[in-house]
Design an enzyme around this catalytic site. Structure first.
Site, PDB file in Angstrom:
ATOM      1  N   TRP A 127      25.835   2.374 -22.167  1.00 60.82           N
ATOM      2  CA  TRP A 127      26.222   1.687 -22.127  1.00 60.82           C
ATOM      3  C   TRP A 127      24.757   1.050 -21.155  1.00 60.82           C
ATOM      4  CZ3 TRP A 127      27.669   0.018 -16.205  1.00 60.82           C
ATOM      5  CH2 TRP A 127      27.952  -2.038 -16.626  1.00 60.82           C
ATOM      6  N   ASP A 208      31.852   8.139 -15.510  1.00 61.88           N
ATOM      7  CA  ASP A 208      32.098   6.739 -15.624  1.00 61.88           C
ATOM      8  C   ASP A 208      33.275   6.600 -15.831  1.00 61.88           C
ATOM      9  OD1 ASP A 208      31.571   3.958 -15.514  1.00 61.88           O
ATOM     10  OD2 ASP A 208      29.838   4.016 -16.841  1.00 61.88           O
ATOM     11  N   LYS A 243      39.605  -2.756 -17.202  1.00 59.30           N
ATOM     12  CA  LYS A 243      40.186  -3.032 -18.276  1.00 59.30           C
ATOM     13  C   LYS A 243      42.142  -3.224 -18.845  1.00 59.30           C
ATOM     14  CE  LYS A 243      35.697  -2.929 -19.695  1.00 59.30           C
ATOM     15  NZ  LYS A 243      34.558  -2.938 -18.147  1.00 59.30           N
TER      16      LYS A 243
END
Length: 395
Positions: A127, A208, A243
């Site tokens: 990312w 993460d 999310k």
């Protein structure tokens, strides 16, 4: 004074959003922005969130600060959701943060205080915001091999080969599930091997964990964390509720740590709180209070899990359909990996000309390199349109 600044480069995804918004073509498709969308192209407020929010409105009597660590009920619930029964609960500490990014930065700042000489290793690819977060803390940042760009699967030999050379001077950042941007997943046996390697060689695991529940299930997506937590002495996890609870704009995250002893965990938690105090000070309460309401209520939690399952199944169904369409239209199996990937993203490994052609000729907006958000494709008609466009620019 401000005229001394040099202009900052525009974020490529923010630029893509602007270009998509200004495009008048009705058939346009946005597979660039990293948010879940339903079959109507909307990012919905989950039903459990709506009910919990209404309850808060009716019962909350103050907007006073909740403290440096945030909502402790939320913290306990997220710790249980992430770690489960994989380790002794008294070794786990949790601090509510402003989103997953806040968790990443607070954990990074905490670690830099005691490990400034260590190297942070990020997967290739990773990312985009990982690099600035760890560099801003002060770390030297390097990359380890992850994706086989030919097969679009994890390059296990290269990955494990590199990790086997790392040791006590290294911090390895791992995607807990639903790898962003590739979509390529480690399997249970891979996580077991990685955990054993970390325990043997001494590199520090930093996970993460932004997409729990978007891959296979809440439990299965946490397998890697469980494998590590049951094997290594210490680790950290940055968790996000953006999310899986759809709370993007409410900025709900959690910085979690596992120490070798409860006393060591307390020391580390104190330094996270110290880093927070000199940064944002107190975390926002609203989103975390919503999550706490949902997790503490049996009916709301079931509603949330059911809706999360529906979101996940929509993405899995779209992956299967798209992979089948591409096999049919390209007369090859080169795109079969899309069905095997998990989460919102897949990295198609496209060059700049192909990405530009998708946008200019076919009104398909993808991130440079060909990362696509499978949840950005609304329905079967758009799946067909996307498949036609992709085949056209790659043959």
């Amino acid at each position: 004074m401000f005229e001394k600044f040099e202009a900052t480069p525009q974020d490529p995804i923010i630029k893509l959003i602007s270009m998509y918004r200004d495009d008048p073509r009705p058939e346009k498709i946005d597979v660039g922005v990293g948010v879940f969308r339903d079959s109507n192209g909307q990012t919905p407020v989950m039903e459990a969130v709506t009910i919990a929010e209404q309850r808060l409105h009716e019962t909350q009597t103050t907007k006073a600060y909740v403290g440096l660590a945030g909502d402790e009920v939320f913290n306990d619930q997220i710790a249980d959701l992430v770690f489960g029964q994989s380790c002794a609960p008294d070794r786990v500490r949790a601090v509510q943060t402003p989103g997953g990014c806040g968790a990443l930065r607070m954990l990074s700042d905490m670690l830099f205080r005691i490990a400034s000489d260590k190297t942070v290793w990020l997967s290739d690819p990773t990312w985009g915001n990982h690099y600035p977060i760890f560099r801003q803390s002060g770390f030297n940042v390097q990359a380890y091999p992850y994706l086989n760009r030919e097969t679009k699967t994890v390059n296990l030999d290269a990955l494990m080969g590199k990790l086997s050379t790392l040791g006590q001077n290294d911090i390895v950042v791992l995607h807990g599930c639903c790898h962003n941007p590739s979509g390529a997943e480690l399997g249970p046996q891979d996580w077991d091997e990685l955990a054993q390697l970390s325990a043997k060689n001494g590199f520090f695991p930093y996970v993460d964990f932004a997409y729990q529940g978007f891959g296979n299930s809440l439990e299965d997506d946490a397998y890697g964390i469980s494998a590590l937590a049951s094997t290594v002495e210490s680790m950290v996890v940055a968790s996000s509720c953006s999310k899986n609870f759809g709370l993007y704009r409410d900025r709900v995250g959690c910085a979690l740590l596992l120490g070798s002893t409860p006393e060591a965990s307390d020391l580390a938690r104190g330094h996270i709180l110290s880093a927070a105090r000199s940064s944002y000070s107190m975390p926002p309460d609203h989103g975390a209070a919503i999550v706490a309401q949902i997790m503490a209520d049996t009916a709301l939690r079931q509603s949330w899990e059911d809706e999360l399952t529906g979101m996940r199944e929509r993405m899995l169904s779209s992956r299967k359909k798209l992979s089948g369409l591409l096999r049919e239209k390209s007369s090859s199996d080169r795109w079969d990996f899309i069905a095997d990937h998990r989460g919102m993203f897949s990295l198609l490994v496209l060059d700049d000309k192909q990405v530009d052609r998708l946008r200019n000729d076919y009104a398909v907006y993808a991130v440079a390199g060909g990362r696509i958000n499978i949840a950005g494709i609304k329905d079967n008609n758009q799946l067909e349109q996307f498949a036609d466009a992709l085949v056209a620019v790659t043959t």
